[in-house]
Design a protein around this motif. Structure first.
Motif, PDB file in Angstrom:
ATOM      1  N   LEU A  42       0.315   4.223  -2.521  1.00 36.84           N
ATOM      2  CA  LEU A  42       0.024   5.787  -1.784  1.00 36.84           C
ATOM      3  C   LEU A  42       1.098   6.605  -2.547  1.00 36.84           C
ATOM      4  O   LEU A  42       0.861   7.812  -2.897  1.00 36.84           O
ATOM      5  CB  LEU A  42       0.054   5.738  -0.466  1.00 36.84           C
ATOM      6  CG  LEU A  42      -1.174   5.024   0.256  1.00 36.84           C
ATOM      7  CD1 LEU A  42      -0.942   4.949   1.739  1.00 36.84           C
ATOM      8  CD2 LEU A  42      -2.377   5.529  -0.125  1.00 36.84           C
ATOM      9  N   SER A  63      -5.689  10.747   1.356  1.00 37.76           N
ATOM     10  CA  SER A  63      -4.883   9.573   1.149  1.00 37.76           C
ATOM     11  C   SER A  63      -6.190   8.525   0.334  1.00 37.76           C
ATOM     12  O   SER A  63      -6.760   7.849   0.794  1.00 37.76           O
ATOM     13  CB  SER A  63      -4.458   8.623   2.521  1.00 37.76           C
ATOM     14  OG  SER A  63      -3.805   7.354   1.838  1.00 37.76           O
ATOM     15  N   SER A 100      -7.372   6.056   6.243  1.00 36.62           N
ATOM     16  CA  SER A 100      -8.790   6.201   5.819  1.00 36.62           C
ATOM     17  C   SER A 100      -9.820   5.308   6.671  1.00 36.62           C
ATOM     18  O   SER A 100     -10.926   5.500   6.568  1.00 36.62           O
ATOM     19  CB  SER A 100      -9.051   6.050   4.351  1.00 36.62           C
ATOM     20  OG  SER A 100      -8.748   7.131   3.541  1.00 36.62           O
ATOM     21  N   LEU A 103       0.599  -1.161  -0.008  1.00 35.84           N
ATOM     22  CA  LEU A 103       0.045  -0.114   0.067  1.00 35.84           C
ATOM     23  C   LEU A 103       1.077   1.253  -0.029  1.00 35.84           C
ATOM     24  O   LEU A 103       0.547   2.319  -0.443  1.00 35.84           O
ATOM     25  CB  LEU A 103      -0.993  -0.091   1.124  1.00 35.84           C
ATOM     26  CG  LEU A 103      -1.994   1.136   1.280  1.00 35.84           C
ATOM     27  CD1 LEU A 103      -2.887   1.087   0.060  1.00 35.84           C
ATOM     28  CD2 LEU A 103      -2.848   1.167   2.690  1.00 35.84           C
ATOM     29  N   GLY A 104       1.964   1.153   0.806  1.00 35.18           N
ATOM     30  CA  GLY A 104       3.014   2.313   0.807  1.00 35.18           C
ATOM     31  C   GLY A 104       3.201   2.790  -0.858  1.00 35.18           C
ATOM     32  O   GLY A 104       3.380   3.916  -1.171  1.00 35.18           O
ATOM     33  N   ARG A 135      -1.510  -0.807   9.681  1.00 36.37           N
ATOM     34  CA  ARG A 135      -1.038  -0.729   8.242  1.00 36.37           C
ATOM     35  C   ARG A 135      -1.259  -2.050   7.515  1.00 36.37           C
ATOM     36  O   ARG A 135      -1.237  -2.200   6.203  1.00 36.37           O
ATOM     37  CB  ARG A 135       0.282  -0.168   8.084  1.00 36.37           C
ATOM     38  CG  ARG A 135       1.621  -0.951   8.564  1.00 36.37           C
ATOM     39  CD  ARG A 135       2.524  -0.496   8.278  1.00 36.37           C
ATOM     40  NE  ARG A 135       3.881  -1.001   8.911  1.00 36.37           N
ATOM     41  CZ  ARG A 135       4.390  -2.168   8.490  1.00 36.37           C
ATOM     42  NH1 ARG A 135       4.155  -2.753   7.447  1.00 36.37           N
ATOM     43  NH2 ARG A 135       5.541  -2.956   9.067  1.00 36.37           N
ATOM     44  N   SER A 159      -5.175   9.872  12.073  1.00 40.27           N
ATOM     45  CA  SER A 159      -4.864  10.015  10.709  1.00 40.27           C
ATOM     46  C   SER A 159      -3.585  11.071  10.677  1.00 40.27           C
ATOM     47  O   SER A 159      -3.038  11.173   9.515  1.00 40.27           O
ATOM     48  CB  SER A 159      -6.188  10.745  10.190  1.00 40.27           C
ATOM     49  OG  SER A 159      -6.289  11.998  10.807  1.00 40.27           O
ATOM     50  N   THR A 196       1.862   1.115  12.280  1.00 40.71           N
ATOM     51  CA  THR A 196       2.854   2.036  11.641  1.00 40.71           C
ATOM     52  C   THR A 196       4.185   2.228  12.587  1.00 40.71           C
ATOM     53  O   THR A 196       5.201   2.763  12.277  1.00 40.71           O
ATOM     54  CB  THR A 196       2.422   3.520  11.393  1.00 40.71           C
ATOM     55  OG1 THR A 196       1.880   4.128  12.577  1.00 40.71           O
ATOM     56  CG2 THR A 196       1.407   3.350  10.170  1.00 40.71           C
ATOM     57  N   ASP A 212      -4.938   1.969   5.378  1.00 39.33           N
ATOM     58  CA  ASP A 212      -4.274   3.251   5.711  1.00 39.33           C
ATOM     59  C   ASP A 212      -5.155   4.037   6.711  1.00 39.33           C
ATOM     60  O   ASP A 212      -6.276   3.335   7.214  1.00 39.33           O
ATOM     61  CB  ASP A 212      -4.309   4.142   4.269  1.00 39.33           C
ATOM     62  CG  ASP A 212      -3.309   5.420   4.288  1.00 39.33           C
ATOM     63  OD1 ASP A 212      -4.056   6.464   4.525  1.00 39.33           O
ATOM     64  OD2 ASP A 212      -1.958   5.086   4.394  1.00 39.33           O
ATOM     65  N   ASP A 265      -3.669  -4.395   3.051  1.00 31.99           N
ATOM     66  CA  ASP A 265      -2.699  -3.248   3.169  1.00 31.99           C
ATOM     67  C   ASP A 265      -3.843  -2.031   3.583  1.00 31.99           C
ATOM     68  O   ASP A 265      -4.504  -1.793   2.668  1.00 31.99           O
ATOM     69  CB  ASP A 265      -1.743  -2.915   2.242  1.00 31.99           C
ATOM     70  CG  ASP A 265      -0.980  -4.210   1.862  1.00 31.99           C
ATOM     71  OD1 ASP A 265      -0.082  -4.529   2.907  1.00 31.99           O
ATOM     72  OD2 ASP A 265      -0.904  -4.898   0.843  1.00 31.99           O
TER      73      ASP A 265
END
Length: 274
Positions: free
Chosen positions: A8, A100, A234, A4-5, A215, A197, A260, A232, A230
């Protein structure tokens, strides 16, 4: 960098530093008119074809107008049997106008039984919410829902940080109904985590609470992968996921979660089908 990183980062580079496209007024009747979506689409899928609407493959449910923008329920329903020959491999959850936009990427296997997923998300501005399913042969299908909500990403947490940290990482499984061997069973994973967030201001200190969120989520049954995600910020505070798995005999339903700060949490539930 995790999956996901990387997504993003690619999306952020495509969107550019100005953020002007995110500020545009979305057209509720035309999902393809969203400039932010077009940029995210290019970053994630390049020029690959996406079939939309795709009622035969999947649908997405969310309120037209959310009661609480920080806790918006989203349900992704799929209509494809998860067989070894053909199955949904990934589902991308995209919230166009969030800071994001790629909220989550869910990974499924034939052992998932069904590739459905339910969760709760933050919505920062009126937006299209999208579920994009990728089949194991690479085909892409999309379902879209327009949601009226705002301020969810910068909303203050539901409880103070001391209370949130006291229960950090506590998790619980629940399996609905009778469990029958060979039939998809519905499970729920509840995770105690503030999922900050990084956009919410402390009203006393006037400082922003640092971003700190789950994460990565991995779920297995009897040692076989069922769901991985994965995710975030959100995803709402205290992440909650409802999903299916395919029980074939007694075994452990196991969840492993990484946040994280690289803290790892685990929980296990022994399941014995009839």
């Amino acid at each position: 960098m995790n999956t996901l990183g990387s997504l993003l980062l690619a999306a952020a580079l495509a969107l550019g530093a100005s953020g002007a496209s995110l500020a545009q007024q979305p057209n509720a009747d035309d999902p393809e008119a969203s400039t932010s979506w077009q940029q995210v689409r290019s970053a994630l899928f390049q020029d690959r074809s996406i079939t939309s609407p795709a009622e035969a493959i999947l649908s997405i449910e969310a309120p037209d107008r959310a009661q609480d923008a920080a806790i918006v329920p989203v349900s992704i329903r799929t209509h494809v049997e998860q067989s070894t020959e053909r199955y949904i491999e990934k589902v991308y959850l995209v919230i166009d106008n969030n800071p994001s936009p790629v909220g989550a990427v869910f990974h499924f296997t034939p052992a998932s039984g069904r590739a459905d997923i339910e969760t709760r998300v933050r919505v920062d501005a009126y937006t299209h919410v999208r579920a994009i399913a990728q089949m194991n042969d690479g085909e892409l299908f999309m379902a879209t829902r327009f949601v009226k909500a705002s301020g969810g990403c910068s909303a203050p947490p539901g409880k103070d940080m001391a209370a949130a940290m006291a229960s950090l990482g506590k998790m619980r499984f629940r399996v609905d109904g009778d469990i029958e061997a060979g039939k998809p069973a519905l499970a729920q994973l509840m995770i105690s985590h503030p999922n900050n967030s990084g956009l919410a201001m402390d009203q006393l200190t006037r400082l922003y609470t640092p971003a700190y969120f789950v994460r990565r989520v991995q779920v297995s049954y009897a040692g076989e992968p069922v769901l991985s995600a994965d995710v975030d910020f959100s995803i709402s505070e205290n992440p909650n996921f409802r999903f299916y798995f395919l029980p074939r005999g007694e075994g452990e339903l196991k969840a492993e979660v990484i946040d994280t700060n690289d803290l790892k949490f685990e929980t296990v539930l022994t399941v014995a089908p009839k």
